[in-house]
Scaffold this active site. Structure first.
Site, PDB file in Angstrom:
ATOM      1  N   ASN A 104      -4.187 -11.731  -8.222  1.00 22.26           N
ATOM      2  CA  ASN A 104      -5.370 -12.441  -8.731  1.00 22.26           C
ATOM      3  C   ASN A 104      -4.984 -13.724  -9.452  1.00 22.26           C
ATOM      4  O   ASN A 104      -5.453 -14.018 -10.545  1.00 22.26           O
ATOM      5  CB  ASN A 104      -6.209 -11.534  -9.641  1.00 22.26           C
ATOM      6  CG  ASN A 104      -5.430 -11.021 -10.832  1.00 22.26           C
ATOM      7  OD1 ASN A 104      -4.202 -10.965 -10.793  1.00 22.26           O
ATOM      8  ND2 ASN A 104      -6.123 -10.657 -11.897  1.00 22.26           N
ATOM      9  N   HIS A 139      -3.010   1.447 -14.042  1.00 21.34           N
ATOM     10  CA  HIS A 139      -3.361   1.569 -15.471  1.00 21.34           C
ATOM     11  C   HIS A 139      -4.353   2.674 -15.832  1.00 21.34           C
ATOM     12  O   HIS A 139      -5.496   2.418 -16.175  1.00 21.34           O
ATOM     13  CB  HIS A 139      -3.838   0.240 -16.039  1.00 21.34           C
ATOM     14  CG  HIS A 139      -4.746  -0.592 -15.163  1.00 21.34           C
ATOM     15  ND1 HIS A 139      -5.897  -0.114 -14.614  1.00 21.34           N
ATOM     16  CD2 HIS A 139      -4.636  -1.867 -14.753  1.00 21.34           C
ATOM     17  CE1 HIS A 139      -6.464  -1.074 -13.919  1.00 21.34           C
ATOM     18  NE2 HIS A 139      -5.725  -2.138 -13.977  1.00 21.34           N
ATOM     19  N   HIS A 186      -2.561 -14.381 -22.047  1.00 24.71           N
ATOM     20  CA  HIS A 186      -3.514 -15.459 -22.341  1.00 24.71           C
ATOM     21  C   HIS A 186      -3.083 -16.066 -23.663  1.00 24.71           C
ATOM     22  O   HIS A 186      -2.495 -15.386 -24.508  1.00 24.71           O
ATOM     23  CB  HIS A 186      -4.940 -14.918 -22.497  1.00 24.71           C
ATOM     24  CG  HIS A 186      -5.496 -14.293 -21.271  1.00 24.71           C
ATOM     25  ND1 HIS A 186      -5.902 -15.015 -20.165  1.00 24.71           N
ATOM     26  CD2 HIS A 186      -5.717 -12.989 -20.954  1.00 24.71           C
ATOM     27  CE1 HIS A 186      -6.353 -14.183 -19.240  1.00 24.71           C
ATOM     28  NE2 HIS A 186      -6.246 -12.946 -19.678  1.00 24.71           N
ATOM     29  N   HIS A 222      -7.470  -0.974  -8.804  1.00 26.96           N
ATOM     30  CA  HIS A 222      -8.014  -1.119 -10.158  1.00 26.96           C
ATOM     31  C   HIS A 222      -9.239  -0.214 -10.189  1.00 26.96           C
ATOM     32  O   HIS A 222     -10.256  -0.512  -9.562  1.00 26.96           O
ATOM     33  CB  HIS A 222      -8.388  -2.574 -10.451  1.00 26.96           C
ATOM     34  CG  HIS A 222      -8.992  -2.765 -11.809  1.00 26.96           C
ATOM     35  ND1 HIS A 222      -8.367  -3.471 -12.815  1.00 26.96           N
ATOM     36  CD2 HIS A 222     -10.157  -2.322 -12.335  1.00 26.96           C
ATOM     37  CE1 HIS A 222      -9.129  -3.449 -13.895  1.00 26.96           C
ATOM     38  NE2 HIS A 222     -10.224  -2.764 -13.635  1.00 26.96           N
ATOM     39  N   ASP A 225       0.973  -4.146 -16.789  1.00 30.09           N
ATOM     40  CA  ASP A 225      -0.230  -4.971 -16.676  1.00 30.09           C
ATOM     41  C   ASP A 225      -0.108  -6.174 -17.606  1.00 30.09           C
ATOM     42  O   ASP A 225      -1.082  -6.580 -18.257  1.00 30.09           O
ATOM     43  CB  ASP A 225      -1.500  -4.158 -16.965  1.00 30.09           C
ATOM     44  CG  ASP A 225      -2.762  -4.867 -16.456  1.00 30.09           C
ATOM     45  OD1 ASP A 225      -2.633  -5.923 -15.801  1.00 30.09           O
ATOM     46  OD2 ASP A 225      -3.860  -4.369 -16.735  1.00 30.09           O
ATOM     47  N   ARG A 231       0.752 -15.386 -13.549  1.00 28.87           N
ATOM     48  CA  ARG A 231      -0.138 -16.565 -13.666  1.00 28.87           C
ATOM     49  C   ARG A 231       0.296 -17.747 -12.810  1.00 28.87           C
ATOM     50  O   ARG A 231      -0.129 -18.877 -13.080  1.00 28.87           O
ATOM     51  CB  ARG A 231      -0.247 -17.018 -15.129  1.00 28.87           C
ATOM     52  CG  ARG A 231      -0.683 -15.945 -16.101  1.00 28.87           C
ATOM     53  CD  ARG A 231      -2.050 -15.405 -15.775  1.00 28.87           C
ATOM     54  NE  ARG A 231      -2.581 -14.546 -16.823  1.00 28.87           N
ATOM     55  CZ  ARG A 231      -3.421 -13.539 -16.567  1.00 28.87           C
ATOM     56  NH1 ARG A 231      -3.805 -13.266 -15.333  1.00 28.87           N
ATOM     57  NH2 ARG A 231      -3.903 -12.820 -17.561  1.00 28.87           N
ATOM     58  N   HIS A 256       1.137  -9.887 -14.157  1.00 29.22           N
ATOM     59  CA  HIS A 256       0.371 -11.089 -13.815  1.00 29.22           C
ATOM     60  C   HIS A 256       1.133 -12.276 -14.393  1.00 29.22           C
ATOM     61  O   HIS A 256       1.030 -12.571 -15.579  1.00 29.22           O
ATOM     62  CB  HIS A 256      -1.026 -11.034 -14.434  1.00 29.22           C
ATOM     63  CG  HIS A 256      -1.842  -9.856 -13.997  1.00 29.22           C
ATOM     64  ND1 HIS A 256      -2.681  -9.890 -12.906  1.00 29.22           N
ATOM     65  CD2 HIS A 256      -1.944  -8.601 -14.501  1.00 29.22           C
ATOM     66  CE1 HIS A 256      -3.267  -8.713 -12.760  1.00 29.22           C
ATOM     67  NE2 HIS A 256      -2.835  -7.905 -13.717  1.00 29.22           N
ATOM     68  N   HIS A 259       3.451  -3.751 -12.133  1.00 31.76           N
ATOM     69  CA  HIS A 259       2.146  -4.399 -12.332  1.00 31.76           C
ATOM     70  C   HIS A 259       2.260  -5.530 -13.347  1.00 31.76           C
ATOM     71  O   HIS A 259       2.204  -5.291 -14.557  1.00 31.76           O
ATOM     72  CB  HIS A 259       1.153  -3.334 -12.814  1.00 31.76           C
ATOM     73  CG  HIS A 259      -0.270  -3.788 -12.880  1.00 31.76           C
ATOM     74  ND1 HIS A 259      -1.321  -2.926 -12.663  1.00 31.76           N
ATOM     75  CD2 HIS A 259      -0.838  -4.987 -13.147  1.00 31.76           C
ATOM     76  CE1 HIS A 259      -2.469  -3.572 -12.787  1.00 31.76           C
ATOM     77  NE2 HIS A 259      -2.197  -4.839 -13.089  1.00 31.76           N
TER      78      HIS A 259
HETATM   79 ZN   LIG Z   1      -3.625  -6.039 -13.871  1.00 28.45          ZN
END
Ligand SMILES: [Zn+2]
Length: 440
Positions: free
Chosen positions: A94, A233, A311, A180, A307, A64, A62, A60
């Site tokens: 996502n 998660h 940012h 999720h 996860d 980006r 991200h 899992h």
């Molecule tokens: Zn996630």
């Protein structure tokens, strides 16, 4: 002559067999010898006193890409993974645009192939109208590594909160569905409980009952259709109880993952972290975190999922702090610290980070120290703990909630298909490229 022999390490399999001390030989990217490996190799590694594990699989992340290269991309995110001992990452859909069609999968695949320093798999995001897309990919023998459905809104636009439609997904498709698990109706109902600008208010607006309701929906659907479902998660001890009930009825049908931040942080850390601690699902109580660590050590949690959701610090402190915590750089060191403290076995660590994820996501050649398996290998040498510094991080977001925490040294060596990618936390061959995982 073999390409590589690692000599005298304690070999820790992903299947929780007894560990043995021995040699491991590699040729053409695969494991070709285990035990006593005579003769010289092109590269010889003396590994007495160290522990050799299958490269970790993070189910899992991200990264980006496409969409937010200022936060992360496949190059920076996979350098963080590799330097930290993670040799395969499964990337969530996502992104912007979201990964919801064959064309978007192809576009993301090209970005990953060009830049990923570790192996990768790509999720398809479930939407109200792309079930046919998944069925067509399955028919062609090219399914995504898994499907992701957001039962509650999180980062991005992929909310899928219609259990009736999910029924059809599970009835018609074959692919593992990852959820999720926060129920949107209960999130809506709690929306006036806390201040959206405040990280504690964020926690009040995403209450435990929303997560528990969603886990109940997900396990109910899985059992009704006999379809494999994976709960992303976990954050609550009570979610473990729901999953135990499911497992008692049908073992292995519903699996789960846990993040480093739900294991090693709690709402007690929010004072110090402020908006840096804002994440979905939110950080819970210290008691929940302790119960999750116990469950991990007892083998009741299937997979590691960082996860990893980077940012920039400026964004996190801005007027609309986004949710997400980075974890790729630090996840394995946090878990190895548990091993060195005697709270987790090496065998269980390897199982949760490689053997079991490889089986659950049906990844060919991954998660095992076996003849013929891919030579994605990580060598851990216990050493004195050191305080984590920002200069050690490879993620472009360049922060961690664990800065200053005492952690064991990074892995001594990390190989991707037999090529040395990283050593002692540094990338030593930035030309290494991972491949997309194959599924059975
Ligand atoms: Zn996630």
């Amino acid at each position: 002559m073999l390409d590589l022999v690692i000599r005298g390490a304690t070999l820790v399999d992903g299947d929780e067999r007894a560990t043995v001390v021995g040699d491991l030989g590699v040729e053409a990217g695969r494991i070709v010898a285990i035990g006593q490996v005579p003769g010289a190799a092109r590269v010889e590694v003396v590994a007495e006193g160290a522990f050799l594990l299958p490269g970790a699989i993070d189910v899992h992340v991200h990264l980006r890409s496409p969409g937010h290269p200022a936060k992360e991309d496949f190059a920076t995110g996979t350098r963080a993974a590799g330097a930290g001992g993670i040799t395969t990452v499964l990337d969530m859909p996502n992104t912007e645009p979201p990964t919801t069609s064959p064309l978007r999968l192809l576009e993301k695949r090209r970005l990953a192939q060009a830049a990923a320093r570790v192996h990768f798999g790509l999720y398809l995001g479930a939407t109200a109208d792309n079930l046919d897309t998944l069925l067509a990919l399955e028919d062609r023998g090219q399914p995504p590594v898994a499907v992701k459905a957001y039962l509650g809104a999180s980062t991005g636009s992929l909310l899928f909160d219609d259990p009736g439609r999910l029924d059809r997904w599970l009835a018609d498709s074959q692919t593992l569905l990852c959820v999720h698990a926060e129920d949107q109706r209960l999130l809506d109902r709690a929306a006036d409980r806390g201040d959206v600008m405040d990280v504690r208010g964020h926690g009040l607006r995403r209450p435990p009952e929303a997560a528990l309701a969603a886990v109940a929906i997900a396990t109910g659907l899985a059992h009704r259709h006999g379809h494999p479902v994976h709960v992303c998660h976990l954050s609550l001890a009570r979610e473990l109880e729901l999953l135990a009930t499911s497992a008692a009825e049908r073992p292995g049908l519903v699996t789960c993952e846990v993040t480093p931040h739900h294991l090693f942080l709690s709402d007690l850390d929010l004072e110090a972290l402020g908006p840096l601690g804002k994440v979905n699902p939110p950080l819970r109580t210290a008691e929940d975190a302790a119960r999750l660590r116990e469950a991990l050590a007892a083998g009741r949690i299937d997979c590691l999922g960082t996860d990893h959701a980077p940012h920039l610090v400026a964004d996190k402190h801005g007027p609309h702090a986004p949710s997400g915590i980075p974890g790729l750089d630090t996840a394995m060191r946090l878990l190895v610290a548990e091993v060195l403290a005697g709270r987790l076995s090496w065998a269980r660590l390897a199982a949760v980070t490689s053997g079991r994820p490889a089986r659950r996501f049906q990844l060919v050649g991954k998660g095992a120290l076996q003849l013929g398996a891919d030579a994605d290998l990580v060598l851990w040498r216990p050493g004195p703990a050191q305080a984590l510094e920002a200069t050690e991080l490879h993620s472009r977001c360049a922060w961690s909630p664990w800065l200053g925490r005492l952690l064991p040294p990074p892995p001594e060596a990390v190989w991707i298909a037999g090529r040395l990618l990283a050593a002692r936390g540094r990338i030593v061959d930035d030309g290494v490229r991972g491949l997309e995982v194959r599924t059975r």
